[in-house]
Write a protein that holds these residues in place. Structure first.
Motif, mmCIF file in Angstrom:
data_model
loop_
_atom_site.group_PDB
_atom_site.id
_atom_site.type_symbol
_atom_site.label_atom_id
_atom_site.label_comp_id
_atom_site.label_asym_id
_atom_site.label_seq_id
_atom_site.Cartn_x
_atom_site.Cartn_y
_atom_site.Cartn_z
ATOM 1 N N MET A 84 13.394 -24.991 12.314
ATOM 2 C CA MET A 84 11.929 -24.913 12.162
ATOM 3 C C MET A 84 11.551 -25.168 10.697
ATOM 4 N N LYS A 85 10.558 -25.967 10.472
ATOM 5 C CA LYS A 85 10.176 -26.327 9.119
ATOM 6 C C LYS A 85 9.552 -25.130 8.394
ATOM 7 N N ASP A 86 9.888 -25.059 7.120
ATOM 8 C CA ASP A 86 9.302 -24.019 6.284
ATOM 9 C C ASP A 86 7.840 -24.377 6.011
ATOM 10 N N ARG A 87 6.944 -23.487 6.415
ATOM 11 C CA ARG A 87 5.516 -23.792 6.300
ATOM 12 C C ARG A 87 4.891 -23.243 5.026
ATOM 13 N N LYS A 88 5.706 -22.650 4.181
ATOM 14 C CA LYS A 88 5.150 -22.128 2.932
ATOM 15 C C LYS A 88 4.732 -23.281 2.036
ATOM 16 N N ARG B 118 16.113 -21.986 -7.291
ATOM 17 C CA ARG B 118 14.850 -22.190 -6.577
ATOM 18 C C ARG B 118 13.879 -23.062 -7.363
ATOM 19 N N VAL B 119 13.994 -23.030 -8.687
ATOM 20 C CA VAL B 119 13.198 -23.892 -9.563
ATOM 21 C C VAL B 119 14.160 -24.614 -10.498
ATOM 22 N N PRO B 120 14.253 -25.952 -10.430
ATOM 23 C CA PRO B 120 15.127 -26.681 -11.348
ATOM 24 C C PRO B 120 14.721 -26.434 -12.800
ATOM 25 N N ARG B 121 15.702 -26.448 -13.669
ATOM 26 C CA ARG B 121 15.432 -26.175 -15.084
ATOM 27 C C ARG B 121 14.459 -27.189 -15.662
ATOM 28 N N ARG B 122 14.608 -28.455 -15.292
ATOM 29 C CA ARG B 122 13.696 -29.483 -15.812
ATOM 30 C C ARG B 122 12.266 -29.248 -15.323
ATOM 31 N N THR B 123 12.131 -28.635 -14.142
ATOM 32 C CA THR B 123 10.799 -28.330 -13.629
ATOM 33 C C THR B 123 10.147 -27.230 -14.453
ATOM 34 N N ALA B 124 10.942 -26.234 -14.852
ATOM 35 C CA ALA B 124 10.405 -25.172 -15.705
ATOM 36 C C ALA B 124 9.875 -25.750 -17.011
ATOM 37 N N LEU C 106 5.281 -22.554 -4.173
ATOM 38 C CA LEU C 106 4.307 -21.978 -5.101
ATOM 39 C C LEU C 106 4.656 -20.533 -5.423
ATOM 40 N N SER C 107 5.225 -19.820 -4.473
ATOM 41 C CA SER C 107 5.627 -18.438 -4.731
ATOM 42 C C SER C 107 6.708 -18.374 -5.811
ATOM 43 N N ASP C 108 7.596 -19.375 -5.829
ATOM 44 C CA ASP C 108 8.627 -19.410 -6.871
ATOM 45 C C ASP C 108 8.023 -19.751 -8.230
#
Length: 347
Positions: A1-5, A91-97, A18-20
């Motif tokens: 089942m797809k994650d709907r968050k 959960r969040v890539p370092r480059r994204t941070a 977005l929660s992360d």
């Protein structure tokens, strides 16, 4: 089942919830930022101008940028000490941070320019510089605490400069906001002193010393200074529009302004004292527990309480500046912020 968050996409290969992202930037902790700006704006007599709200948005963006940049810079350390954080957990890539930090910094500077023009940028630019210098270089040095305290001081001064507009020199505005800015800076210094011991615990002397400084800070913040306010109120009291209602309205016209000013001063004193006591009741109590048992867990809780406890301190300073209604609103936000902090840690 797809994650709907809800997810936010950064490039074609990654998707971040977005929660992360909210956890990355410690979203609820940003509720401690508006009070800095409001305290500075209240000190110069204009706590609720449109420019003030623009500066609040700018400061929140820069605060969140600092949180994201902190996790980017501390990825290796957090992988050992805080493996559940968004970056070390994957959960969040370092480059994204890093991208989040850069984007929020640009947004903060843009909002500062829109709200306060050159004056706004003149405060926001060194604030952003301190944030980046702290996270990338100064954090582990003796200058780290001064950098973070300086950032909070600039938050307060930014509110004063923006609210003052062009009607007064920058130097005059900064002098009028010096007391609230200094007290917020001192409080931040105690937080930084404690934060160095969140993992391994602290010597008993550290929470004892920060508690003593916090008590003096609360005493200074809760003291409403005696000024010429009563006399100015008396001068305004000769006009019917300046006269308060109720019993005071029955006074002779020359006394209406005096009575109204005294009532306002009592309200400021009551809210200021209430804010100072709430500050000690949250941050002070947590420091007492850390003093009795200076474990890393108790010290970490004291740091979290200090971040949230900044709001009642800001309320006391805002009341001191002559804006008891705004101060009361900050007091109402405090319990909400503490509740949100139980879901997303402010540290």
């Amino acid at each position: 089942m797809k994650d709907r968050k809800a997810v936010a996409r950064f490039g074609s290969r990654s998707a971040v919830r977005l929660s992360d992202l909210a956890e990355l930037v410690r979203a609820p902790a940003a509720l401690s930022v508006p009070g800095d700006v409001l305290a500075g704006a209240a000190a110069v007599g204009r706590p609720l101008s449109a420019r003030t709200f623009g500066v609040i948005g700018s400061s929140v963006c820069l605060y969140w940028a600092g949180m994201a940049l902190n996790d980017y810079a501390d990825a290796a350390v957090d992988s050992v000490e805080r493996p559940g954080r968004p970056v070390p957990s994957g959960r969040v890539p370092r480059r994204t941070a890093l991208a989040v930090a850069g984007t929020l910094t640009a947004a903060g500077l843009g909002l500062a320019a829109a709200a306060g023009g050159r004056r706004g940028v003149g405060v926001a630019l060194p604030l952003a510089g301190l944030v980046w210098a702290y996270d990338l270089k100064l954090k582990s040095t003796p200058a780290g605490g001064f950098a973070m305290a300086g950032a909070r001081v600039l938050d307060v001064l930014a509110g004063a400069v923006a609210a003052g507009g062009g009607a007064e020199s920058v130097g005059g505005l900064l002098r009028r906001a010096a007391v609230p800015a200094g007290l917020v800076g001192v409080h931040t210094g105690t937080l930084m002193a404690l934060s160095r011991y969140e993992v391994g615990g602290a010597p008993e002397r550290v929470p004892s010393a920060t508690l003593a400084v916090s008590a003096v800070t609360a005493l200074a913040a809760g003291a409403v200074p005696v000024s010429g306010g009563v006399l100015r109120g008396a001068a305004r009291g000769c006009s019917a529009s300046a006269a308060p209602s109720g019993l005071v309205a029955q006074f002779p016209a020359p006394l209406k302004g005096v009575a109204g000013a005294v009532t306002s001063k009592r309200l400021r004193a009551a809210i200021g004292l209430g804010g100072a006591l709430a500050y000690l009741g949250t941050y002070g109590a947590a420091q007492v527990r850390a003093m009795r048992e200076p474990s890393g867990e108790n010290v970490g809780r004291a740091v979290g309480a200090g971040i949230m406890g900044l709001m009642p301190l800001q309320a006391a300073l805002t009341a001191r500046g002559g804006a008891p209604g705004v101060a009361a609103a900050l007091g109402v936000i405090h319990p909400l912020a503490r509740r949100l902090a139980r879901r997303i840690s402010p540290t």
